[in-house]
Design a protein around this motif. Structure first.
Motif, mmCIF file in Angstrom:
data_model
loop_
_atom_site.group_PDB
_atom_site.id
_atom_site.type_symbol
_atom_site.label_atom_id
_atom_site.label_comp_id
_atom_site.label_asym_id
_atom_site.label_seq_id
_atom_site.Cartn_x
_atom_site.Cartn_y
_atom_site.Cartn_z
ATOM 1 N N GLY A 142 40.727 48.738 45.330
ATOM 2 C CA GLY A 142 40.225 47.838 44.302
ATOM 3 C C GLY A 142 39.545 46.604 44.826
ATOM 4 N N ASP A 143 39.608 45.564 44.017
ATOM 5 C CA ASP A 143 38.946 44.294 44.266
ATOM 6 C C ASP A 143 39.437 43.693 45.587
ATOM 7 O OD1 ASP A 143 37.937 41.721 44.216
ATOM 8 O OD2 ASP A 143 38.968 41.128 42.372
ATOM 9 N N PRO A 144 38.533 43.357 46.510
ATOM 10 C CA PRO A 144 38.973 42.768 47.780
ATOM 11 C C PRO A 144 39.777 41.484 47.624
ATOM 12 C CG PRO A 144 36.681 43.448 47.919
ATOM 13 C CD PRO A 144 37.082 43.586 46.485
ATOM 14 N N PHE A 145 39.590 40.766 46.514
ATOM 15 C CA PHE A 145 40.316 39.513 46.309
ATOM 16 C C PHE A 145 41.679 39.715 45.640
ATOM 17 C CE2 PHE A 145 36.112 37.739 47.050
ATOM 18 C CZ PHE A 145 36.409 36.610 47.804
ATOM 19 N N ASP A 146 41.989 40.915 45.239
ATOM 20 C CA ASP A 146 43.299 41.220 44.671
ATOM 21 C C ASP A 146 44.309 41.319 45.815
ATOM 22 O OD1 ASP A 146 45.616 42.416 43.608
ATOM 23 O OD2 ASP A 146 44.459 43.632 42.186
#
Length: 485
Positions: free
Chosen positions: A318-322
């Motif tokens: 998923g989102d790299p910032f998650d």
């Protein structure tokens, strides 16, 4: 750490001057997690390469005369600043390359480690008295820096590559002109700005995002004394052709198809976790020394296939910032197309049995460059997917019965960067280490690329060393002096 997803302004850095436009045009930077345009990157052309090399040449006359202890002091300050800016490096890696923040700390950690390690060498570079022959001559050697080093790096793990190349070059007294990949310019720019902040003189480090034309200009410049490159064999051959015409030395850190050899006395659960994470999880498989071939002894083969499938199938995407994400996107659309093409050819040709993945993510991730972790079992050792580097989240699993079969399988590709052995039999571990045709062998999960150890491959994996004293020696020329005793 801030989750601000805004990319910084990016420019060329020549000496202490930043150029927001250049003659090489503009690269439209796409966020790999979203597919959205997020920045315009100015690209160097031959004119900026000439400026940067002239600046580096001038700075060399100053930097080479710095006492070793002063270079050591400045490099240690630089390492401190890399560590201090860990959060920003992690943020930039997520923005430019889609590296999840959960694994992004590896870049600044290794970048600082390599910089600090070579700071320790800066005041320990010495020659030797070679002999005192009967004629009564005294002969000794003088280690001297080359001058301006051209550094060309690819887009995966740019901060690690910078630490591996820039730190030893500077410790030895050289100056550098860096051409980072246009896909990952932000980390390289911050790296160079921190060097200035540490007190390293302007011109010692210059950064020029650029096209192929810029790379060719850098390699071909008469004042660039040596080239060091991280990337793939196709580009490396072109670099070597150009270097050959100029009789210019080069260091090549290229790709790999590293075998992870698992014997029946290994623990299936722990090895499966390591095998899955280090092949289809970390950097989404985009690493040169990752163990992308899993060779498993017959008696535990079925259990290992199932365990790897389970672990790989549960790696959070998923989102790299998650903060829960382990697997992010691959670098761009071209990479998606190339990787999926290899997967489809393997499926059509019956090269192996697909047990997981083999597809692009849809839904909320459809616009990004996400590929599901992919595992093939029972893979034909002669197939494309077994022989060629995929550079994506794809693992192939093969069966062996005897130690001799394992060695033959492991050595069956043209690559020779890394090898991994999982066994509790010390004698077997030493036999395998001797038999594997690789530049590095990891036994039972030892870590990759510590600064203190030489790293580099053979065959399609390149030549030359980064790390340890040999990595320093790549940036030193020996001059021999003789005089009457």
């Amino acid at each position: 750490m801030s989750h601000d997803r805004t990319p910084p302004d990016c420019s060329l850095l020549i000496g202490e001057h930043e150029l927001s436009s250049a003659s090489g045009g503009v690269f439209a930077h796409i966020n790999p997690a979203t597919g959205d345009h997020q920045a315009n990157i100015p690209l160097a052309g031959p004119a900026e390469v000439n400026q940067a090399v002239a600046c580096a040449s001038q700075a060399f006359e100053l930097w080479r005369r710095f006492p070793g202890e002063q270079r050591a002091l400045l490099l240690n300050r630089f390492a401190d600043l890399i560590e201090k800016h860990t959060d920003e490096f992690i943020r930039l890696a997520a923005i430019e390359g889609g590296t999840p923040i959960t694994v992004g700390a590896g870049g600044p950690r290794l970048g600082a480690e390599w910089t600090r390690y070579y700071a320790g060498w800066a005041d320990k570079i010495d020659g030797q008295v070679v002999s005192m022959p009967p004629a009564g001559e005294l002969i000794y050697t003088r280690p001297e820096p080359y001058g301006v080093i051209g550094i060309i790096i690819t887009w995966n793990g740019p901060l690690i590559s910078l630490g591996m190349k820039v730190a030893p070059a500077l410790a030895a007294g050289n100056t550098v002109v860096i051409k980072p990949a246009e896909q990952t310019p932000f980390v390289a720019h911050l790296f160079a700005k921190l060097a200035l902040q540490a007190g390293i003189p302007p011109g010692v480090i210059n950064v020029l995002p650029g096209s192929t034309e810029a790379a060719q200009a850098l390699i071909g410049h008469p004042d660039v004394q040596k080239v060091t490159f991280t990337g793939g064999p196709v580009t490396a051959r072109k670099i070597l052709h150009q270097c050959a015409d100029l009789l210019k030395p080069a260091v090549l850190e290229l790709g790999g198809k590293s075998a992870n050899i698992v014997f029946e006395d290994a623990d299936v659960v722990s090895v499966a976790q390591m095998a899955a994470f280090w092949s289809v999880g970390l950097l989404s498989g985009q690493g040169c020394e990752l163990p992308t071939r899993l060779l498993v002894q017959d008696s535990i083969y079925d259990a290992m296939v199932e365990a790897v499938r389970t672990v790989a199938g549960h790696l959070p995407l998923g989102d790299p910032f998650d903060p829960n994400t382990i697997v992010g996107p691959v670098i761009n659309e071209d990479a998606c197309t190339r990787i999926l093409g290899m997967v489809e050819r393997a499926k059509r040709s019956g090269a192996g049995r697909l047990v997981l993945g083999g597809e692009r993510l849809g839904g909320e991730y459809a616009n990004g460059y996400y590929l599901r972790p992919t595992v093939f079992a029972d893979v034909d050792p002669a197939s494309e997917i077994s022989q060629q580097e995929v550079f994506g989240p794809v693992l192939v699993i093969q069966r062996f019965k005897t130690e001799e079969q394992a060695i033959a399988l492991a050595n069956s590709t043209g690559y020779g960067l890394g090898g991994y052995v999982q066994t509790h039999d010390l004698g077997r571990a030493n036999r395998m280490a001797a038999a594997l045709k690789t530049g590095y062998v990891h036994i039972n999960g030892t870590r990759n690329i510590p600064a203190c150890a030489p790293f580099g491959g053979i065959g399609l994996s390149g030549y030359g060393k980064e790390g340890g004293r040999p990595g320093l020696d790549e940036f030193i020329r020996l001059k021999t002096v003789s005089m009457p005793a």
